[in-house]
Scaffold this motif. Structure first.
Motif, mmCIF file in Angstrom:
data_model
loop_
_atom_site.group_PDB
_atom_site.id
_atom_site.type_symbol
_atom_site.label_atom_id
_atom_site.label_comp_id
_atom_site.label_asym_id
_atom_site.label_seq_id
_atom_site.Cartn_x
_atom_site.Cartn_y
_atom_site.Cartn_z
ATOM 1 N N GLN A 254 50.306 45.248 40.797
ATOM 2 C CA GLN A 254 49.200 44.622 40.073
ATOM 3 C C GLN A 254 48.292 45.681 39.469
ATOM 4 N N ARG A 255 47.998 46.742 40.200
ATOM 5 C CA ARG A 255 47.143 47.828 39.682
ATOM 6 C C ARG A 255 47.739 48.429 38.423
ATOM 7 N N LEU A 256 49.046 48.678 38.462
ATOM 8 C CA LEU A 256 49.708 49.273 37.303
ATOM 9 C C LEU A 256 49.715 48.318 36.119
ATOM 10 N N ASN A 257 50.037 47.060 36.378
ATOM 11 C CA ASN A 257 50.086 46.058 35.321
ATOM 12 C C ASN A 257 48.708 45.847 34.692
ATOM 13 N N VAL A 258 47.697 45.705 35.527
ATOM 14 C CA VAL A 258 46.332 45.480 35.034
ATOM 15 C C VAL A 258 45.870 46.680 34.211
ATOM 16 N N THR A 259 46.123 47.881 34.688
ATOM 17 C CA THR A 259 45.723 49.084 33.950
ATOM 18 C C THR A 259 46.359 49.110 32.570
ATOM 19 N N ALA A 260 47.651 48.840 32.507
ATOM 20 C CA ALA A 260 48.352 48.851 31.220
ATOM 21 C C ALA A 260 47.762 47.822 30.255
ATOM 22 N N PHE A 261 47.531 46.605 30.738
ATOM 23 C CA PHE A 261 46.955 45.577 29.877
ATOM 24 C C PHE A 261 45.560 45.954 29.405
ATOM 25 N N LEU A 262 44.732 46.445 30.318
ATOM 26 C CA LEU A 262 43.348 46.760 29.956
ATOM 27 C C LEU A 262 43.253 47.856 28.903
ATOM 28 N N VAL A 263 43.994 48.949 29.069
ATOM 29 C CA VAL A 263 43.866 50.043 28.104
ATOM 30 C C VAL A 263 44.482 49.688 26.761
ATOM 31 N N SER A 264 45.429 48.745 26.747
ATOM 32 C CA SER A 264 45.983 48.337 25.457
ATOM 33 C C SER A 264 44.903 47.710 24.588
ATOM 34 N N LYS B 96 31.077 33.786 31.854
ATOM 35 C CA LYS B 96 31.037 35.211 32.183
ATOM 36 C C LYS B 96 30.708 35.458 33.643
ATOM 37 N N ASP B 97 29.707 34.805 34.156
ATOM 38 C CA ASP B 97 29.259 35.050 35.526
ATOM 39 C C ASP B 97 30.195 34.473 36.585
ATOM 40 N N ARG B 98 31.210 33.716 36.160
ATOM 41 C CA ARG B 98 32.141 33.104 37.127
ATOM 42 C C ARG B 98 33.558 33.670 37.006
ATOM 43 N N LEU B 99 33.738 34.681 36.141
ATOM 44 C CA LEU B 99 35.052 35.289 35.997
ATOM 45 C C LEU B 99 35.464 35.946 37.314
ATOM 46 N N ASP B 100 36.694 35.701 37.746
ATOM 47 C CA ASP B 100 37.236 36.342 38.946
ATOM 48 C C ASP B 100 37.932 37.628 38.498
ATOM 49 N N LEU B 101 37.136 38.653 38.263
ATOM 50 C CA LEU B 101 37.628 39.902 37.695
ATOM 51 C C LEU B 101 38.415 40.707 38.717
ATOM 52 N N VAL B 102 39.575 41.206 38.280
ATOM 53 C CA VAL B 102 40.333 42.147 39.105
ATOM 54 C C VAL B 102 40.315 43.536 38.489
ATOM 55 N N GLY B 103 39.871 43.629 37.226
ATOM 56 C CA GLY B 103 39.766 44.919 36.578
ATOM 57 C C GLY B 103 39.057 44.827 35.252
ATOM 58 N N ILE B 104 38.455 45.946 34.873
ATOM 59 C CA ILE B 104 37.842 46.079 33.550
ATOM 60 C C ILE B 104 38.172 47.466 33.011
ATOM 61 N N ALA B 105 38.133 47.593 31.703
ATOM 62 C CA ALA B 105 38.222 48.899 31.045
ATOM 63 C C ALA B 105 37.037 48.991 30.112
#
Length: 158
Positions: free
Chosen positions: A41-51, A130-139
């Motif tokens: 999940q960390r790898l997948n999320v990182t790839a999506f975010l930086v794209s 916005k205040d209810r997003l279940d965020l797992v990552g941001i870039a």
């Protein structure tokens, strides 16, 4: 920010006479991941975010590559991407600070692990305030000091 972070955000460039000297970037590209994610999940999320950053901010992308045989390769970011981790509260707080500062920000929510394509991803984010997003990552991308303030409380990813 640690010395490790500072050193990762420099680049060697050639100056008159052919010598390479380090360059300190005025901006920072950073990813903040929730610390409870599985490795895939960390790898997948990182790839999506930086794209998202690469497509919206063409100035962060360098020139295409080419090997000695003339084979062309796609361009990549022209500066390092720093990856941080923190708890759910750290990611939520960083997101709030990034939005408040108006920094270009990409988000990945837990719901996106269950969607299968871009339209469904956008619909999943659009359905939640916005205040209810279940965020797992941001870039985020922006001036070094602004990004550093957004990431306050996060630690370099191990």
């Amino acid at each position: 920010m640690s010395n490790e972070t500072k050193n990762e955000n420099t680049e060697q460039v050639e100056v008159d006479g052919g010598a390479d000297v380090p360059v300190r970037f005025d901006t920072r590209i950073a990813v903040l991941l929730r610390d409870d994610l599985e490795t895939w999940q960390r790898l997948n999320v990182t790839a999506f975010l930086v794209s998202g950053l690469g497509t919206a901010l063409p100035e962060v992308v360098g020139e295409p590559y080419q090997d000695a045989d003339g084979n062309p390769y796609l361009p990549m970011f022209r500066q390092p991407v720093l990856v941080f981790e923190g708890g759910k509260e750290a990611v939520t707080a960083a997101h709030e600070r990034a939005v408040r500062r108006g920094l270009p920000t990409a988000v990945f929510t837990s719901e996106l692990f269950g969607t299968g394509h871009d339209r469904a991803n956008r619909a999943a984010v659009a359905a939640v305030a916005k205040d209810r997003l279940d965020l797992v990552g941001i870039a985020v991308h922006g001036p070094r000091n602004s990004v550093d303030k957004v990431l306050k409380g996060a630690r370099m990813h191990r």
